[in-house]
Design a protein around this motif. Structure first.
Motif, PDB file in Angstrom:
ATOM      1  N   LEU A 139       0.843  -1.198   0.000  1.00 41.66           N
ATOM      2  CA  LEU A 139       0.000   0.000   0.000  1.00 41.66           C
ATOM      3  C   LEU A 139       0.875   1.243   0.000  1.00 41.66           C
ATOM      4  O   LEU A 139       1.697   1.427   0.908  1.00 41.66           O
ATOM      5  N   ARG A 140       0.700   2.080  -1.013  1.00 45.10           N
ATOM      6  CA  ARG A 140       1.452   3.329  -1.055  1.00 45.10           C
ATOM      7  C   ARG A 140       0.776   4.355  -0.148  1.00 45.10           C
ATOM      8  O   ARG A 140      -0.411   4.642  -0.334  1.00 45.10           O
ATOM      9  N   THR A 141       1.532   4.867   0.834  1.00 48.71           N
ATOM     10  CA  THR A 141       0.969   5.794   1.817  1.00 48.71           C
ATOM     11  C   THR A 141       1.651   7.156   1.720  1.00 48.71           C
ATOM     12  O   THR A 141       2.743   7.276   1.156  1.00 48.71           O
ATOM     13  N   MET A 142       1.001   8.176   2.306  1.00 51.66           N
ATOM     14  CA  MET A 142       1.562   9.538   2.378  1.00 51.66           C
ATOM     15  C   MET A 142       2.047   9.987   1.005  1.00 51.66           C
ATOM     16  O   MET A 142       3.127  10.537   0.850  1.00 51.66           O
ATOM     17  N   TYR A 143       1.240   9.710   0.015  1.00 52.12           N
ATOM     18  CA  TYR A 143       1.669   9.885  -1.373  1.00 52.12           C
ATOM     19  C   TYR A 143       1.426  11.313  -1.853  1.00 52.12           C
ATOM     20  O   TYR A 143       0.338  11.850  -1.693  1.00 52.12           O
ATOM     21  N   ASP A 144       2.457  11.871  -2.444  1.00 50.91           N
ATOM     22  CA  ASP A 144       2.338  13.203  -3.033  1.00 50.91           C
ATOM     23  C   ASP A 144       2.680  13.095  -4.512  1.00 50.91           C
ATOM     24  O   ASP A 144       3.846  12.947  -4.873  1.00 50.91           O
ATOM     25  N   PRO A 145       1.679  13.160  -5.387  1.00 53.03           N
ATOM     26  CA  PRO A 145       1.921  12.946  -6.818  1.00 53.03           C
ATOM     27  C   PRO A 145       2.795  14.030  -7.469  1.00 53.03           C
ATOM     28  O   PRO A 145       3.287  13.843  -8.574  1.00 53.03           O
ATOM     29  N   ARG A 146       3.005  15.163  -6.747  1.00 54.79           N
ATOM     30  CA  ARG A 146       3.865  16.219  -7.316  1.00 54.79           C
ATOM     31  C   ARG A 146       5.343  15.888  -7.134  1.00 54.79           C
ATOM     32  O   ARG A 146       6.217  16.563  -7.667  1.00 54.79           O
ATOM     33  N   ASN A 147       5.615  14.844  -6.341  1.00 54.59           N
ATOM     34  CA  ASN A 147       6.997  14.472  -6.028  1.00 54.59           C
ATOM     35  C   ASN A 147       7.501  13.470  -7.078  1.00 54.59           C
ATOM     36  O   ASN A 147       6.981  12.364  -7.199  1.00 54.59           O
ATOM     37  N   ASN A 148       8.531  13.865  -7.830  1.00 54.70           N
ATOM     38  CA  ASN A 148       9.033  13.000  -8.906  1.00 54.70           C
ATOM     39  C   ASN A 148       9.555  11.664  -8.398  1.00 54.70           C
ATOM     40  O   ASN A 148       9.332  10.620  -9.011  1.00 54.70           O
ATOM     41  N   LEU A 149      10.264  11.706  -7.260  1.00 51.49           N
ATOM     42  CA  LEU A 149      10.815  10.472  -6.704  1.00 51.49           C
ATOM     43  C   LEU A 149       9.688   9.505  -6.344  1.00 51.49           C
ATOM     44  O   LEU A 149       9.776   8.301  -6.615  1.00 51.49           O
ATOM     45  N   ALA A 150       8.627  10.044  -5.737  1.00 48.92           N
ATOM     46  CA  ALA A 150       7.487   9.197  -5.365  1.00 48.92           C
ATOM     47  C   ALA A 150       6.928   8.493  -6.602  1.00 48.92           C
ATOM     48  O   ALA A 150       6.612   7.298  -6.571  1.00 48.92           O
ATOM     49  N   ASN A 151       6.837   9.211  -7.689  1.00 44.84           N
ATOM     50  CA  ASN A 151       6.312   8.621  -8.920  1.00 44.84           C
ATOM     51  C   ASN A 151       7.253   7.560  -9.497  1.00 44.84           C
ATOM     52  O   ASN A 151       6.808   6.530 -10.001  1.00 44.84           O
ATOM     53  N   GLU A 152       8.561   7.819  -9.371  1.00 44.52           N
ATOM     54  CA  GLU A 152       9.543   6.834  -9.853  1.00 44.52           C
ATOM     55  C   GLU A 152       9.485   5.547  -9.030  1.00 44.52           C
ATOM     56  O   GLU A 152       9.483   4.443  -9.576  1.00 44.52           O
ATOM     57  N   VAL A 153       9.459   5.704  -7.687  1.00 46.61           N
ATOM     58  CA  VAL A 153       9.416   4.523  -6.810  1.00 46.61           C
ATOM     59  C   VAL A 153       8.108   3.758  -7.034  1.00 46.61           C
ATOM     60  O   VAL A 153       8.088   2.528  -7.077  1.00 46.61           O
ATOM     61  N   SER A 154       7.024   4.500  -7.205  1.00 47.56           N
ATOM     62  CA  SER A 154       5.720   3.882  -7.464  1.00 47.56           C
ATOM     63  C   SER A 154       5.777   3.025  -8.732  1.00 47.56           C
ATOM     64  O   SER A 154       5.281   1.889  -8.764  1.00 47.56           O
ATOM     65  N   ALA A 155       6.426   3.554  -9.770  1.00 43.42           N
ATOM     66  CA  ALA A 155       6.558   2.809 -11.035  1.00 43.42           C
ATOM     67  C   ALA A 155       7.404   1.550 -10.834  1.00 43.42           C
ATOM     68  O   ALA A 155       7.097   0.478 -11.379  1.00 43.42           O
ATOM     69  N   GLN A 156       8.461   1.663  -9.999  1.00 41.12           N
ATOM     70  CA  GLN A 156       9.307   0.490  -9.711  1.00 41.12           C
ATOM     71  C   GLN A 156       8.520  -0.583  -8.966  1.00 41.12           C
ATOM     72  O   GLN A 156       8.654  -1.772  -9.242  1.00 41.12           O
ATOM     73  N   LEU A 157       7.702  -0.138  -8.017  1.00 41.31           N
ATOM     74  CA  LEU A 157       6.890  -1.092  -7.246  1.00 41.31           C
ATOM     75  C   LEU A 157       5.941  -1.847  -8.166  1.00 41.31           C
ATOM     76  O   LEU A 157       5.771  -3.061  -8.043  1.00 41.31           O
ATOM     77  N   LEU A 158       5.333  -1.129  -9.086  1.00 36.39           N
ATOM     78  CA  LEU A 158       4.402  -1.744 -10.020  1.00 36.39           C
ATOM     79  C   LEU A 158       5.119  -2.786 -10.881  1.00 36.39           C
ATOM     80  O   LEU A 158       4.609  -3.882 -11.125  1.00 36.39           O
TER      81      LEU A 158
END
Length: 258
Positions: A184-203
């Motif tokens: 489960l991705r928590t405390m997610y801020d879609p404006r954060n590039n790193l968050a989006n990169e890590v999210s893509a890696q998790l997927l």
């Protein structure tokens, strides 16, 4: 035949990833779907206890007595305003690890304790401490599934691999039915590039094990524990409350499809 509860360990050895927030708010959200829910707090910090509105310094019977076999689990049960039952924890639990080491079947104490009340609930959620210790192992042995909350940040994936290895070891040695229910991705801020990169890696790594529901950074979610309430009771309209309701729905749909 009596239906048995589905037991989830909510765990990640990294602190501050939203384990307790997820445990409390998922419990309350599942109650909204008319499920009977028990939340077990096995973190000596007792944050799930406090966040459920139960003052931890007033507890007579806690998960500590239950784990050591001093009291049956039904003596520890507390109702909460969130509609779920709670087995509370307080700082007594900090000493339990040392005491458990000398006991027989020490990894199975929680599982054995929960057995008599399994048929009273649809879901049992176990809020784990932020470390891979004997308390966490007890939770993993008592569970069928592991829910892993995580922030999409730089060190997230590193910690994840040791957790997955631990789950694998517990499955091989102590609990063959244990599965990862989802990440489960928590405390997610879609404006954060790193968050989006890590999210893509998790997927990429975990595919359909990654919940589609994402928990956003949300002020109401952060405020609710100080009032001893799940966010759904505190502010039903908030983005945080809506996200956890969506997660409960996603979990139920996955169960039905399984």
């Amino acid at each position: 035949m009596l239906s048995m509860a589905k037991v989830f360990a909510v765990t990640n050895q990294k602190g501050g990833v939203g384990k307790t927030t997820t445990s409390i708010n998922l419990a309350a959200s599942l109650v909204k779907t008319k499920r009977r829910v028990l939340l077990v707090d096995i973190d000596p910090q007792g944050n799930a206890t406090m966040g459920s509105g139960v003052p931890k310094n007033e507890i007579i019977t806690s998960v500590y007595q239950v784990l050591l076999g001093l009291e049956p689990v039904d003596r520890a049960l507390r109702p909460t305003d969130g509609g779920y039952d709670l087995v509370p924890a307080n700082s007594d639990l900090a000493g339990a690890e040392v005491e458990l080491i000398g006991l027989d079947r020490r990894e199975r104490r929680l599982r054995t304790a929960l057995d008599p009340i399994q048929d009273q609930y649809d879901y049992i959620l176990i809020d784990c401490p932020p470390s891979l210790n004997l308390l966490t192992v007890n939770a993993l042995v008592a569970s069928q599934a592991v829910l892993i909350p995580m922030q999409c940040e730089y060190y997230a994936l590193e910690g994840l691999s040791s957790l997955v290895a631990t789950i694998q070891r517990v499955r091989e040695a102590l609990n063959p039915q244990l599965q990862i229910a989802g990440l489960l991705r928590t405390m997610y801020d879609p404006r954060n590039n790193l968050a989006n990169e890590v999210s893509a890696q998790l997927l990429q790594h975990f595919g359909d094990k990654l919940y589609r529901t994402i928990i956003p950074r949300n002020v109401r979610l952060a405020e609710a524990p100080s009032y001893g309430k799940p966010v759904i009771t505190y502010d039903m309209e908030s983005k945080g409350a809506q996200a956890y309701l969506a997660l409960a729905g996603e979990i139920l749909r996955r169960e039905e499809a399984a």
